[in-house]
Every structure is written in C-alpha cells, then in structure tokens.
Write a protein that holds these residues in place. Structure first.
Motif, mmCIF file in Angstrom:
data_model
loop_
_atom_site.group_PDB
_atom_site.id
_atom_site.type_symbol
_atom_site.label_atom_id
_atom_site.label_comp_id
_atom_site.label_asym_id
_atom_site.label_seq_id
_atom_site.Cartn_x
_atom_site.Cartn_y
_atom_site.Cartn_z
ATOM 1 N N MET A 40 0.698 -1.651 0.174
ATOM 2 C CA MET A 40 -0.173 0.026 0.335
ATOM 3 C C MET A 40 1.062 1.039 0.156
ATOM 4 S SD MET A 40 -2.996 -0.986 0.298
ATOM 5 C CE MET A 40 -4.670 0.329 0.518
ATOM 6 N N THR A 41 0.278 2.594 -0.845
ATOM 7 C CA THR A 41 1.159 3.952 -0.563
ATOM 8 C C THR A 41 0.527 4.147 -0.009
ATOM 9 O OG1 THR A 41 2.787 2.875 -2.857
ATOM 10 C CG2 THR A 41 1.791 5.131 -2.369
ATOM 11 N N THR A 42 0.820 5.518 0.393
ATOM 12 C CA THR A 42 -0.487 6.581 1.024
ATOM 13 C C THR A 42 -0.136 7.895 0.172
ATOM 14 O OG1 THR A 42 2.036 7.753 1.859
ATOM 15 C CG2 THR A 42 0.667 6.014 3.408
ATOM 16 N N VAL A 43 -0.874 8.415 0.486
ATOM 17 C CA VAL A 43 -1.081 9.965 -0.306
ATOM 18 C C VAL A 43 -0.081 10.715 -0.795
ATOM 19 C CG1 VAL A 43 -2.603 12.098 -0.764
ATOM 20 C CG2 VAL A 43 -3.900 10.073 -0.719
ATOM 21 N N ARG A 44 0.835 10.675 0.548
ATOM 22 C CA ARG A 44 1.720 11.572 0.578
ATOM 23 C C ARG A 44 2.753 11.137 -0.068
ATOM 24 N NH1 ARG A 44 2.416 10.639 5.929
ATOM 25 N NH2 ARG A 44 1.286 12.149 6.772
ATOM 26 N N ALA A 45 3.239 9.504 0.340
ATOM 27 C CA ALA A 45 4.200 8.889 -0.636
ATOM 28 C C ALA A 45 4.342 9.173 -2.518
ATOM 29 C CB ALA A 45 3.965 7.483 -0.372
ATOM 30 N N ALA A 46 2.858 9.221 -2.589
ATOM 31 C CA ALA A 46 2.287 9.425 -4.853
ATOM 32 C C ALA A 46 2.395 11.024 -5.098
ATOM 33 C CB ALA A 46 1.447 9.084 -4.565
ATOM 34 N N THR A 47 2.273 11.523 -3.738
ATOM 35 C CA THR A 47 2.751 12.881 -3.832
ATOM 36 C C THR A 47 3.845 12.995 -3.987
ATOM 37 O OG1 THR A 47 0.840 13.328 -2.940
ATOM 38 C CG2 THR A 47 2.237 15.554 -3.077
ATOM 39 N N VAL A 74 -5.655 13.932 -4.860
ATOM 40 C CA VAL A 74 -4.497 15.037 -5.116
ATOM 41 C C VAL A 74 -3.675 14.454 -5.159
ATOM 42 C CG1 VAL A 74 -2.674 14.840 -3.062
ATOM 43 C CG2 VAL A 74 -5.015 14.675 -1.893
ATOM 44 N N PRO A 75 -3.150 13.406 -5.958
ATOM 45 C CA PRO A 75 -1.803 13.791 -7.208
ATOM 46 C C PRO A 75 -2.420 14.161 -8.176
ATOM 47 C CG PRO A 75 -1.341 11.562 -5.596
ATOM 48 C CD PRO A 75 -3.288 11.964 -5.423
ATOM 49 N N ALA A 76 -3.724 13.586 -8.953
ATOM 50 C CA ALA A 76 -4.091 13.723 -9.958
ATOM 51 C C ALA A 76 -4.863 15.561 -10.462
ATOM 52 C CB ALA A 76 -5.155 12.893 -10.085
ATOM 53 N N PHE A 81 1.440 16.911 5.348
ATOM 54 C CA PHE A 81 2.424 17.405 4.067
ATOM 55 C C PHE A 81 3.932 17.177 4.093
ATOM 56 C CE2 PHE A 81 4.535 20.186 0.798
ATOM 57 C CZ PHE A 81 5.114 19.153 0.227
ATOM 58 N N LEU A 82 4.740 17.917 5.515
ATOM 59 C CA LEU A 82 5.764 17.753 5.532
ATOM 60 C C LEU A 82 6.562 16.935 6.346
ATOM 61 C CD1 LEU A 82 5.789 22.005 6.003
ATOM 62 C CD2 LEU A 82 6.519 20.245 4.026
ATOM 63 N N GLN A 83 5.738 15.898 6.501
ATOM 64 C CA GLN A 83 5.752 14.786 8.460
ATOM 65 C C GLN A 83 6.966 13.788 7.175
ATOM 66 O OE1 GLN A 83 3.150 12.554 9.306
ATOM 67 N NE2 GLN A 83 3.978 10.683 9.522
ATOM 68 N N ASP A 84 8.389 13.757 7.941
ATOM 69 C CA ASP A 84 9.719 12.966 7.485
ATOM 70 C C ASP A 84 9.722 13.396 6.245
ATOM 71 O OD1 ASP A 84 9.634 10.627 9.489
ATOM 72 O OD2 ASP A 84 7.362 9.895 8.315
ATOM 73 N N ASP A 119 -5.836 13.921 4.206
ATOM 74 C CA ASP A 119 -5.561 13.317 3.277
ATOM 75 C C ASP A 119 -4.321 12.501 3.116
ATOM 76 O OD1 ASP A 119 -8.025 13.996 2.611
ATOM 77 O OD2 ASP A 119 -6.855 15.615 1.353
ATOM 78 N N PHE A 120 -3.316 12.784 3.044
ATOM 79 C CA PHE A 120 -1.780 12.766 3.569
ATOM 80 C C PHE A 120 -2.082 10.958 3.691
ATOM 81 C CE2 PHE A 120 -1.577 17.155 2.481
ATOM 82 C CZ PHE A 120 -0.819 17.246 1.340
ATOM 83 N N ASP A 121 -2.282 10.881 4.898
ATOM 84 C CA ASP A 121 -2.232 9.637 5.075
ATOM 85 C C ASP A 121 -2.870 7.804 4.825
ATOM 86 O OD1 ASP A 121 0.375 10.103 7.353
ATOM 87 O OD2 ASP A 121 -0.858 11.131 8.951
ATOM 88 N N VAL A 122 -3.889 8.964 4.373
ATOM 89 C CA VAL A 122 -4.654 7.935 3.570
ATOM 90 C C VAL A 122 -3.765 6.988 2.595
ATOM 91 C CG1 VAL A 122 -6.639 7.947 1.756
ATOM 92 C CG2 VAL A 122 -6.646 9.357 3.701
#
Length: 551
Positions: A1-8, A135-137, A31-34, A162-165
């Motif tokens: 699984m990939t999070t919205v943050r990783a895809a962004t 979010v990525p799209a 958004f800025l986490q890690d 949204d980013f941890d989804v």
C-alpha cells in the motif's frame, strides 16, 4: 500500500520539483512529515515573501515553483505576491493546508471557508480535491495548468488528513499515470497566418518591432533578434515589462516605450506597421489621453496569451508560441528574398526616449566626497562594478530610468521586475533567483520604501547563505508617489516621507552584513566585493538625492 503523501512526493520528483517554498502551520505538518532528504525546504518568515521567492526562482529557472502556505490566513498574507506572480505570468503551484475533512462542515478553527474562492481572481485555477485519493491527480493538473499559456499561479487546498490515506492498487496506478503525463503547448501559428504577416512586413514602408517580457520567458530572444536583423527592424521595448525581450546593446534597439497613450503613439510616429511580440497592447500608467497608434499605423500582436489578444484595443492578433512563430516568420521572409528596412534603424538610442516616469537626465552630479550622491552617480557606480553575467532585480521605481541609462541587458534571463504595480517583489525575488541560478551573481536594486514590504527575505538569504547583493538607493521617501502627486496635481498628500529607518541595522539584525556607501567610488568598491564573494548576502545602502522628474 502507498499513501497519498508518498504518491505526491513521487509525482513531484518526476517533475523535478524538489524545492518547496513555505511557511508552515499546523495544517501543513502532515504534508511535511518525514521530509525526504532529496527535497529542499526554503523557509520564509512571512507568506508574501515565500511567494516572492518562488516567483524569482521560477523565472530564473524557467520551471514551475511549488509553494506551501498555511490555510486561509497564510493565503491572505500572500495575496499581494500572488497577484504579482499572476501579472508576471509566473508558473507556480500554490498549495495551502486545510482543516481535517471531519471538521470542515462545522468550520472548526483553521478551516479555509470557501478555499477555492479566496485566491481568485489572481490564480488561473483553484481547487480542493473531493477525495484524498484525488490529491495526486489534482496536483498533476495544477502543474499542467500553471505551465501552459498563459502561464501563471494556480491554487490547491489540501485537507491535512488526506496525506496518510492509503491508496489501493488501482488508485496508485491512477496516481502514477497522472505523474507521467505531460502537456506541451507553444506551437507555431498556422502557416497561412504567418505568411500573411510576412507579406505585411515585406510590404510595409517603415515597420517596427516591439518586444515584451514573454520573449525572454518563452526562450524567443534569439528568434526575435534574427527577425529584427533580417528585416532591419528598429526595436522598442514594451512599457512596464518585468523582463527584457531584446539585447539592449544591439544597434537596432531603440529604448523603452513610454507607458502612456499620447507619448507612446508619438514615439511610434512614422511607422506604418507595429509588430508587438510577447506583450500587451499596451501597459499604461499614468493616463495621458491620446490615440493608441499614430495616424497611418497598423498593428499586429503575437502573443501566447489569448486574453492579451482579446483585450487589445487595436490591430490583429495571432495567438501562438512566440519562438516557433518568430522562427517560421523569419524563414518565410528569407524565402521571399531580400532584407530591407528603414535606413536610419538603430539611429535612436534609449537615452533619447521621452519617459513618463521619473528620469535621471538633468540630475546634478554629487560631489564625490559627500553624501547623499545623485541617483545617476549611484547607478553608474553599481553598473560599472557588477559582473557582466549579473542577473538584475529592480524594485526602485523612481530610479528605473537611471538604471536603464547605465545598465544594458545583453543576454536572456538577466532582468526581473514586477509588472503588477505593487511592492514587495524585489528582495524576495532576488533570493529566489539566486537559489534557482547559483551560477550567476544577483544584484537587487530595491528602494528603501520598497524594501520594507519584504524585509524578512533578508533572514532567508542569511539563513541559507544565499549570495545576493542588495543595493538600497535610499532617499527616505516614496519618491515615485511624490512625482505622481505633481503630475496628477494632487498636492498635500500625507505619508510620503519615511525617515528614521536604519537599513544597515535591520540587515544586521537578520544576519546580513551591511555597509553604507559614502560616495560613488566607495559604492562601486562595495558592489565589486559583494558580487564576487560566495559567502552569503550583503546589503549596501547608497544614500541618494531625489531624482528630478521629467516627461
């Protein structure tokens, strides 16, 4: 699984966008986490400065800048700079955090109510994704829109939860596909239209070329030079342009058109065809009644901005990419054979142009041993000491003509100025420009009044050791407004003097070494030393006299 943050982050990497300009708040922390090591976060202490730095960075690199602001208050603080970026046609994706979706309906603290309305009409597009998975799209679409003509800022509101989804396989595939997409524009105008323009140029008795900042922004500098040289066209710069679209040391270059109706038309008198490339027709201020064109003149506008084409008060227009259209136009003219033009092309010089802004001509020269010095002496000293490859950022409105008289921009990407009419661009844009082009020295000429709008940019320059040379021609007043007061016959206006500001102390307080020039020779010495030092920013205050205005 990939999070919205990783895809962004994957999407941003795929576009080479690994610099983020921001001022974080609680809604931006997810958004800025890690924050990854291959990204760079550039902190500004106030949101207008954040956007100003991104503006300079995008213009210097030719790419799209990414900005991260703090929900509604951050966007509100940044709006003046976003308006400036829109006027500059700067490609920029502005994101702002949003409250968690579960509390948006109840308008909990930090909810950005009507988030997509707040930045309008300064942005091309404003959007809040309906689902976290979108979010990525949405971000990919934002980049496409920012980068296609007319380029400019766009806005995304991003809820903080949204980013941890996590994305399932199909959602991740859709995000990856969005990251891979590219949108290209900038095609040449249709061949029949270009051939018709070529005929008009060939048949005109005394045509003239007017270039705007978009020539530089779209990489059409050489194409404009080739056209002018083939047809021996005298070349004027369009008024109030933020970039330079033609080499100012070229023999065909005539100067900058005055930004008012009657003087501009008078300047173009005698020309029967005016070809405007990469500029509106025209950017005016102040109001001096008169015709748009002199008697007997026709106009054709070449622009990539359909709105500029639609609102032009006179003439025909081609909406197309500048460089390919200019190249095709020159090719068609060459096939027609012959190259003629006005016999006196290039005879006029920039110093002979009648400007409707304060000019340096006639200002008394200062005694070299005293201060304040004249603006003429100060600008001449700065120009003589700066390296040839300097990128100039100018936000000293009352001294712009003195600058033009002493600095000739002779290569692309070498001049930045706001076209929006507001203040606060110069200090911040200079920091961003140097971050984007670390291979070129950057000199920012910023008035002492203008500097106060973005003074915290000095902290970023010091904290990131950005080697910008800030030169402040200080006259302790809003000199441009005093000139307008005389021109518009509005005496007795308060609030036009700004004494008591210790710019050197302010700079040192932010960690920037600062010097006060005692005369023109000392100023030149300080500029020469600062522009060749890689150690970080330097601020130089040059006390000057008020420039006598002329029309």
């Amino acid at each position: 699984m990939t999070t919205v943050r990783a895809a962004t982050l994957e999407l941003l990497r795929s576009r080479g966008v690994t610099t983020v300009f921001g001022n974080p708040g609680s809604t931006e922390l997810p958004f800025l986490q890690d924050f990854p090591d291959d990204f760079r976060y550039v902190l500004g202490l106030q949101e207008a400065v954040v956007v100003g730095m991104a503006d300079g960075y995008a213009q210097a690199t030719g790419g799209t800048a990414l900005v991260n602001l703090h929900t509604a208050p951050g966007v509100g603080n940044a709006m003046g700079a976003i308006i400036t970026a829109a006027a500059n046609h700067t490609p920029m994706v502005v994101t702002a955090g949003q409250q968690v979706r579960a509390m948006m309906t109840m308008e909990a603290l930090l909810t950005n109510v009507d988030a997509t309305v707040l930045p309008r009409p300064a942005v091309k597009w404003a959007y809040e994704p309906p689902r976290a998975q979108d979010v990525p799209a949405a971000l990919a679409r934002a980049f496409h829109l920012a980068e296609t003509a007319p380029r400019g800022p766009v806005f995304l509101s991003l809820p903080m939860d949204d980013f941890d989804v996590e994305l399932d396989e199909a959602e991740y595939a859709a995000a990856t596909a969005a990251a891979r997409r590219r949108v290209h524009d900038g095609t040449a105008a249709a061949a029949p239209a270009v051939e018709a323009l070529a005929r008009r140029l060939a048949e005109a008795a005394n045509p003239v070329l007017v270039t705007g900042g978009a020539v530089d922004a779209e990489g059409a500098w050489e194409a404009a030079v080739a056209l002018a040289e083939h047809r021996r066209l005298p070349v004027w710069a369009s008024p109030i342009e933020g970039r330079v679209g033609f080499p100012e040391d070229h023999p065909l270059y005539q100067g900058v058109l005055p930004p008012a109706l009657a003087p501009l038309a008078q300047t173009l008198a005698g020309h029967d065809l005016v070809l405007v490339v990469g500029a509106p027709v025209f950017r005016y201020y102040p109001y001096v009644p008169g015709p748009v064109l002199p008697d007997g003149a026709e106009l054709v506008l070449l622009t990539s901005d359909p709105d500029e084409a639609a609102r032009a008060p006179v003439g025909d227009a081609l909406v197309a990419g500048l460089r390919p259209t200019l190249e095709l136009l020159t090719e068609v003219l060459e096939k027609k054979g012959g190259a003629d033009g006005p016999a006196d092309a290039g005879a006029t010089t920039a110093s002979a142009v009648a400007q409707t802004a304060p000019a340096a001509e006639g200002a008394p020269a200062a005694d070299a041993a005293t201060e304040p010095m004249s603006a003429v002496d100060a600008l001449a000293a700065v120009a003589s000491a700066a390296p040839p490859e300097t990128v100039w950022v100018n936000e000293s409105p009352s001294n712009i003509q003195a600058f033009r008289d002493h600095v000739r921009i002779d290569r692309p990407g070498s001049f930045l100025m706001t076209t929006g009419g507001g203040l606060g661009f110069g200090l911040a844009a200079a920091v961003g420009a140097r971050l984007g082009r670390p291979d070129r020295p950057v000199v920012a000429l910023v008035g002492d009044g203008s500097a106060q709008y973005a003074i915290t940019a000095l902290w970023t320059a010091a904290a990131y050791r950005v080697p910008v040379t800030f030169v402040i021609p200080a006259n302790r007043e809003y000199a441009i407004l005093k000139w307008f007061g005389r021109f518009e016959n509005t005496p007795g206006v308060p609030g036009l003097d700004i004494p008591g500001i210790d710019l050197c102390a302010l700079a040192r307080g932010y960690g920037v070494p600062a010097h006060r020039a005692t005369d023109a020779a000392h100023l030149a010495e300080l500029v020469a030393a600062a522009t060749t030092s890689p150690d970080g920013p330097v601020l130089i205050v040059a006390p000057i006299t008020t420039v006598p205005p002329t029309l």
